[in-house]
Design a protein around this motif. Structure first.
Motif, PDB file in Angstrom:
ATOM      1  N   ASP A  10       1.983   0.967  -4.593  1.00 48.54           N
ATOM      2  CA  ASP A  10       3.170   1.150  -5.411  1.00 48.54           C
ATOM      3  C   ASP A  10       3.803  -0.210  -5.703  1.00 48.54           C
ATOM      4  N   ALA A  11       4.223  -0.379  -6.948  1.00 45.41           N
ATOM      5  CA  ALA A  11       4.910  -1.607  -7.379  1.00 45.41           C
ATOM      6  C   ALA A  11       4.040  -2.858  -7.287  1.00 45.41           C
ATOM      7  N   SER A  12       2.714  -2.668  -7.335  1.00 45.35           N
ATOM      8  CA  SER A  12       1.812  -3.822  -7.286  1.00 45.35           C
ATOM      9  C   SER A  12       1.726  -4.535  -8.641  1.00 45.35           C
ATOM     10  N   GLY A  13       2.301  -3.931  -9.687  1.00 41.28           N
ATOM     11  CA  GLY A  13       2.301  -4.580 -10.997  1.00 41.28           C
ATOM     12  C   GLY A  13       1.336  -3.955 -11.998  1.00 41.28           C
ATOM     13  N   LYS A  14       0.913  -2.735 -11.737  1.00 37.47           N
ATOM     14  CA  LYS A  14      -0.054  -2.064 -12.621  1.00 37.47           C
ATOM     15  C   LYS A  14       0.503  -1.914 -14.044  1.00 37.47           C
ATOM     16  N   SER A  15       1.711  -1.357 -14.150  1.00 34.77           N
ATOM     17  CA  SER A  15       2.276  -1.112 -15.489  1.00 34.77           C
ATOM     18  C   SER A  15       2.496  -2.424 -16.231  1.00 34.77           C
ATOM     19  N   THR A  16       2.994  -3.417 -15.507  1.00 28.30           N
ATOM     20  CA  THR A  16       3.241  -4.732 -16.125  1.00 28.30           C
ATOM     21  C   THR A  16       1.934  -5.288 -16.688  1.00 28.30           C
ATOM     22  N   ARG A 143       9.329  -4.928  -3.200  1.00 30.84           N
ATOM     23  CA  ARG A 143       9.482  -4.661  -4.643  1.00 30.84           C
ATOM     24  C   ARG A 143      10.071  -3.270  -4.878  1.00 30.84           C
ATOM     25  N   ARG A 147      13.601  -2.579  -6.720  1.00 30.34           N
ATOM     26  CA  ARG A 147      13.626  -1.717  -7.907  1.00 30.34           C
ATOM     27  C   ARG A 147      14.629  -0.582  -7.692  1.00 30.34           C
ATOM     28  N   GLN A 191       0.180 -13.261  -7.878  1.00 32.51           N
ATOM     29  CA  GLN A 191       0.100 -14.287  -8.922  1.00 32.51           C
ATOM     30  C   GLN A 191       0.986 -13.888 -10.098  1.00 32.51           C
TER      31      GLN A 191
END
Ligand code: ATP
Ligand code: MG
Length: 211
Positions: A10-16, A143, A147, A191
């Motif tokens: 969760d919140a690893s940046g997938k959507s971004t 994160r 959020r 990163q």
């Protein structure tokens, strides 16, 4: 056309990352569809609400697994197969790889049973590439908490699971990445987003999907 899955805690940046990859592919005139699992279809979005709700009776692990698989197979038939037949790229936010990580590794269900169900649901549309955004459980927690306080969004049922559960989820992803190394791209999710999108596009070029 390629079928690419984005995975991570969760919140690893997938959507971004998916949004940035989408901008690049659409900028290069590629026709793409973007999907989320669970969800996307009308039925899948209803099931998503049921699965992730923190209210009422929680599904037991095998029921949870079947609800995810029902939502997923609806999306396979309604969205993924038609898109691939029409020569569109498919980019998907989570897929059966999440069920291996969450329901087999973290909930402790039998891995062979989960893989059998994954085959039942998705054997006619195997992903070409899994992009795994690896972050630590601590970073995921940080994160999620930021959020929740910034946006006032409550955590869903899976996000609220204990740290030990999230550690097993991460192990489940790393297991798959080792087992299917040729189809898994593991990226350090701490990163900057620009570096991550460049790594994904470089991998797509290496596979000769992009010129
Ligand atoms: N590469 C990055 N480095 C640092 N922070 C990031 C990075 N990518 C995203 N974030 C931040 O992490 C948070 C979660 O990002 P995002 O919503 O893209 O993750 P997600 O994996 O889609 O989350 P979810 O599992 O809830 O769908 C956001 O606050 C975002 O700004
Ligand atoms: Mg997301």
């Amino acid at each position: 056309m390629p079928f690419v899955v984005f995975e991570g805690l969760d919140a690893s940046g997938k959507s971004t990352l998916i949004n940035k990859v989408r901008d690049s592919l659409e900028g290069a005139q590629h026709s793409c569809v973007f999907l989320r699992d669970p969800g996307t279809t009308a039925l899948g979005e209803k099931l998503r609400k049921i699965i992730l709700s923190t209210e009422g009776e929680a599904p037991v692990p095998r029921a949870e697994t079947l609800l995810y698989q029902a939502a997923r197979v609806q999306m396979v038939e309604k969205n993924i197969l038609p898109a691939l037949q029409q020569n569109q790229w498919v980019l998907c936010d989570r897929f059966y790889s999440s069920t291996v990580a969450f329901q087999a590794f973290a909930r402790g269900l039998n891995l062979d049973d989960i893989e059998h169900l994954n085959h039942f649901v998705a054997s006619d549309c195997e992903p070409d590439l899994f992009v795994f955004l690896d972050i630590s459980v601590d970073e995921s927690q940080r994160r999620k908490e930021n959020r929740a306080s910034d946006l006032g969004v409550a955590q869903d049922r899976m996000e609220k699971e204990a740290i030990s559960f999230q550690e097993k989820v991460r192990e489940g992803y790393l297991y798959q990445a080792r087992k299917h190394a040729q189809r898994w791209l593991v990226l350090d999710g701490t990163q900057p987003p620009e570096t991550l999108v460049t790594s994904v596009l470089d991998e797509m070029k290496r596979r000769q999907w992009l010129g």
